[in-house]
Every structure is written in C-alpha cells, then in structure tokens.
Scaffold this motif. Sequence first.
Motif, PDB file in Angstrom:
ATOM      1  N   ALA A  68       0.820  -1.213   0.000  1.00 27.56           N
ATOM      2  CA  ALA A  68       0.000   0.000   0.000  1.00 27.56           C
ATOM      3  C   ALA A  68       0.856   1.266   0.000  1.00 27.56           C
ATOM      4  CB  ALA A  68      -0.929  -0.003   1.209  1.00 27.56           C
ATOM      5  N   ARG A  69       2.053   1.186   0.545  1.00 30.14           N
ATOM      6  CA  ARG A  69       2.905   2.379   0.660  1.00 30.14           C
ATOM      7  C   ARG A  69       4.129   2.352  -0.250  1.00 30.14           C
ATOM      8  NH1 ARG A  69       4.434   3.188   6.574  1.00 30.14           N
ATOM      9  NH2 ARG A  69       5.302   5.060   5.679  1.00 30.14           N
ATOM     10  N   ILE A  70       4.431   1.240  -0.883  1.00 30.36           N
ATOM     11  CA  ILE A  70       5.650   1.131  -1.677  1.00 30.36           C
ATOM     12  C   ILE A  70       5.304   0.967  -3.156  1.00 30.36           C
ATOM     13  CG2 ILE A  70       7.753  -0.183  -2.099  1.00 30.36           C
ATOM     14  CD1 ILE A  70       7.660  -1.010   0.865  1.00 30.36           C
ATOM     15  N   TRP A  71       5.719   1.947  -3.953  1.00 24.19           N
ATOM     16  CA  TRP A  71       5.509   1.952  -5.397  1.00 24.19           C
ATOM     17  C   TRP A  71       6.862   2.121  -6.076  1.00 24.19           C
ATOM     18  CZ3 TRP A  71       0.559   2.211  -7.892  1.00 24.19           C
ATOM     19  CH2 TRP A  71      -0.535   2.282  -7.017  1.00 24.19           C
ATOM     20  N   GLN A  72       6.989   1.563  -7.279  1.00 26.08           N
ATOM     21  CA  GLN A  72       8.193   1.732  -8.080  1.00 26.08           C
ATOM     22  C   GLN A  72       7.786   2.011  -9.521  1.00 26.08           C
ATOM     23  OE1 GLN A  72      10.223  -1.996  -7.612  1.00 26.08           O
ATOM     24  NE2 GLN A  72      11.163  -1.401  -5.683  1.00 26.08           N
ATOM     25  N   CYS A  73       8.630   2.727 -10.264  1.00 25.51           N
ATOM     26  CA  CYS A  73       8.339   3.032 -11.660  1.00 25.51           C
ATOM     27  C   CYS A  73       9.627   2.891 -12.475  1.00 25.51           C
ATOM     28  CB  CYS A  73       7.778   4.441 -11.808  1.00 25.51           C
ATOM     29  SG  CYS A  73       7.232   4.834 -13.492  1.00 25.51           S
ATOM     30  N   SER A  74       9.480   2.556 -13.738  1.00 25.19           N
ATOM     31  CA  SER A  74      10.653   2.396 -14.597  1.00 25.19           C
ATOM     32  C   SER A  74      11.009   3.675 -15.354  1.00 25.19           C
ATOM     33  CB  SER A  74      10.423   1.249 -15.597  1.00 25.19           C
ATOM     34  OG  SER A  74       9.343   1.558 -16.464  1.00 25.19           O
ATOM     35  N   CYS A  75      10.346   4.800 -15.048  1.00 23.35           N
ATOM     36  CA  CYS A  75      10.653   6.047 -15.754  1.00 23.35           C
ATOM     37  C   CYS A  75      11.929   6.679 -15.179  1.00 23.35           C
ATOM     38  CB  CYS A  75       9.485   7.022 -15.672  1.00 23.35           C
ATOM     39  SG  CYS A  75       9.267   7.814 -14.081  1.00 23.35           S
ATOM     40  N   PRO A  76      12.619   7.488 -15.990  1.00 16.15           N
ATOM     41  CA  PRO A  76      13.862   8.117 -15.529  1.00 16.15           C
ATOM     42  C   PRO A  76      13.692   8.992 -14.286  1.00 16.15           C
ATOM     43  CG  PRO A  76      13.647   8.357 -17.896  1.00 16.15           C
ATOM     44  CD  PRO A  76      12.342   7.781 -17.388  1.00 16.15           C
ATOM     45  N   ARG A  77      12.566   9.671 -14.159  1.00 17.20           N
ATOM     46  CA  ARG A  77      12.325  10.542 -12.997  1.00 17.20           C
ATOM     47  C   ARG A  77      12.414   9.748 -11.695  1.00 17.20           C
ATOM     48  NH1 ARG A  77      11.695  15.851 -11.132  1.00 17.20           N
ATOM     49  NH2 ARG A  77      10.168  15.843  -9.488  1.00 17.20           N
ATOM     50  N   TRP A  78      11.842   8.565 -11.674  1.00 20.76           N
ATOM     51  CA  TRP A  78      11.852   7.773 -10.452  1.00 20.76           C
ATOM     52  C   TRP A  78      13.190   7.057 -10.288  1.00 20.76           C
ATOM     53  CZ3 TRP A  78      12.397   2.934  -8.375  1.00 20.76           C
ATOM     54  CH2 TRP A  78      11.972   2.803  -7.058  1.00 20.76           C
ATOM     55  N   PRO A 115       7.916  10.294  -5.811  1.00 21.92           N
ATOM     56  CA  PRO A 115       6.909   9.723  -6.702  1.00 21.92           C
ATOM     57  C   PRO A 115       6.807  10.512  -8.012  1.00 21.92           C
ATOM     58  CG  PRO A 115       6.053   9.899  -4.480  1.00 21.92           C
ATOM     59  CD  PRO A 115       7.371  10.622  -4.499  1.00 21.92           C
ATOM     60  N   CYS A 116       6.858   9.812  -9.119  1.00 23.89           N
ATOM     61  CA  CYS A 116       6.712  10.444 -10.433  1.00 23.89           C
ATOM     62  C   CYS A 116       5.230  10.630 -10.744  1.00 23.89           C
ATOM     63  CB  CYS A 116       7.374   9.573 -11.497  1.00 23.89           C
ATOM     64  SG  CYS A 116       6.595   7.945 -11.651  1.00 23.89           S
ATOM     65  N   LYS A 117       4.925  11.256 -11.883  1.00 24.68           N
ATOM     66  CA  LYS A 117       3.532  11.498 -12.248  1.00 24.68           C
ATOM     67  C   LYS A 117       2.767  10.197 -12.482  1.00 24.68           C
ATOM     68  CE  LYS A 117       4.760  12.420 -17.064  1.00 24.68           C
ATOM     69  NZ  LYS A 117       4.791  13.457 -18.096  1.00 24.68           N
ATOM     70  N   HIS A 118       3.466   9.146 -12.901  1.00 23.47           N
ATOM     71  CA  HIS A 118       2.798   7.865 -13.134  1.00 23.47           C
ATOM     72  C   HIS A 118       2.332   7.255 -11.810  1.00 23.47           C
ATOM     73  CE1 HIS A 118       6.056   8.408 -16.184  1.00 23.47           C
ATOM     74  NE2 HIS A 118       4.970   8.465 -16.939  1.00 23.47           N
ATOM     75  N   ILE A 119       3.218   7.285 -10.820  1.00 24.00           N
ATOM     76  CA  ILE A 119       2.876   6.757  -9.495  1.00 24.00           C
ATOM     77  C   ILE A 119       1.782   7.600  -8.853  1.00 24.00           C
ATOM     78  CG2 ILE A 119       3.742   6.417  -7.145  1.00 24.00           C
ATOM     79  CD1 ILE A 119       6.419   5.560  -8.382  1.00 24.00           C
ATOM     80  N   LYS A 120       1.918   8.918  -8.919  1.00 32.09           N
ATOM     81  CA  LYS A 120       0.917   9.802  -8.300  1.00 32.09           C
ATOM     82  C   LYS A 120      -0.470   9.552  -8.882  1.00 32.09           C
ATOM     83  CE  LYS A 120       4.012  13.612  -7.143  1.00 32.09           C
ATOM     84  NZ  LYS A 120       4.364  14.994  -7.452  1.00 32.09           N
ATOM     85  N   ARG A 121      -0.549   9.415 -10.186  1.00 28.72           N
ATOM     86  CA  ARG A 121      -1.856   9.208 -10.840  1.00 28.72           C
ATOM     87  C   ARG A 121      -2.447   7.864 -10.449  1.00 28.72           C
ATOM     88  NH1 ARG A 121      -6.514  10.293 -11.567  1.00 28.72           N
ATOM     89  NH2 ARG A 121      -7.487   9.790 -13.534  1.00 28.72           N
ATOM     90  N   LEU A 122      -1.635   6.817 -10.417  1.00 28.87           N
ATOM     91  CA  LEU A 122      -2.152   5.504 -10.029  1.00 28.87           C
ATOM     92  C   LEU A 122      -2.560   5.475  -8.555  1.00 28.87           C
ATOM     93  CD1 LEU A 122       0.184   3.166 -12.069  1.00 28.87           C
ATOM     94  CD2 LEU A 122      -2.265   3.516 -12.402  1.00 28.87           C
ATOM     95  N   GLN A 123      -1.858   6.225  -7.704  1.00 26.76           N
ATOM     96  CA  GLN A 123      -2.256   6.335  -6.301  1.00 26.76           C
ATOM     97  C   GLN A 123      -3.605   7.011  -6.181  1.00 26.76           C
ATOM     98  OE1 GLN A 123       1.225   8.313  -4.713  1.00 26.76           O
ATOM     99  NE2 GLN A 123       2.044   6.399  -3.883  1.00 26.76           N
ATOM    100  N   GLU A 124      -3.844   8.038  -6.999  1.00 27.57           N
ATOM    101  CA  GLU A 124      -5.142   8.712  -6.989  1.00 27.57           C
ATOM    102  C   GLU A 124      -6.255   7.746  -7.409  1.00 27.57           C
ATOM    103  OE1 GLU A 124      -4.777  12.046  -9.594  1.00 27.57           O
ATOM    104  OE2 GLU A 124      -3.408  13.106  -8.266  1.00 27.57           O
ATOM    105  N   ILE A 125      -5.987   6.951  -8.436  1.00 29.79           N
ATOM    106  CA  ILE A 125      -6.980   5.974  -8.917  1.00 29.79           C
ATOM    107  C   ILE A 125      -7.241   4.931  -7.844  1.00 29.79           C
ATOM    108  CG2 ILE A 125      -7.369   4.130 -10.586  1.00 29.79           C
ATOM    109  CD1 ILE A 125      -5.810   5.862 -12.625  1.00 29.79           C
TER     110      ILE A 125
END
Length: 70
Positions: free
Chosen positions: A32-42, A57-67
């Motif tokens: 629930a608290r640990i996310w990872q992304c393969s984008c350069p920002r993260w 958190p990158c924009k991909h993680i933030k958006r999926l957390q909102e969802i």
Amino acid sequence: MTIQIVSQKQGRFVVNSATDARRHYVVLRKSARIWQCSCPRWIYGVKQDDGTRRRIPCKHIKRLQEIAAA
C-alpha cells in the motif's frame, strides 16, 4: 493528465508515456505504501544539496495512487 493503463496484473501496471507514444513504463505496487516506476524521474530521483539523490513519486505513481484511493 490522463494515463492510459495498457495492462494490469497483480500490482503491475504498464502505462503509456504522455510525451512519447513509443514509450511505456512499468509501475509496480509492492504494498500500500511502496511503489516503483521504470521512468527516468523515479529511477534517477532528484539531486539533493548534499549530492545524494532522493527518489520521489513520479507522475505515473501519483496518478495511479489517486486511482487506487478512489
């Protein structure tokens, strides 16, 4: 910003890039608290004043957390 989820499998999301249609990134929800992304920002994070790098958190993680919270 809209994110198109290409596929979703047990906490693994494949997300299309918002800037380049040829790219996609893999976002993992480890818990629930640990996310990872393969984008350069993260991956490379943000350089701090002391020279270290901090992952935020990158924009991909933030958006999926909102969802996920909805």
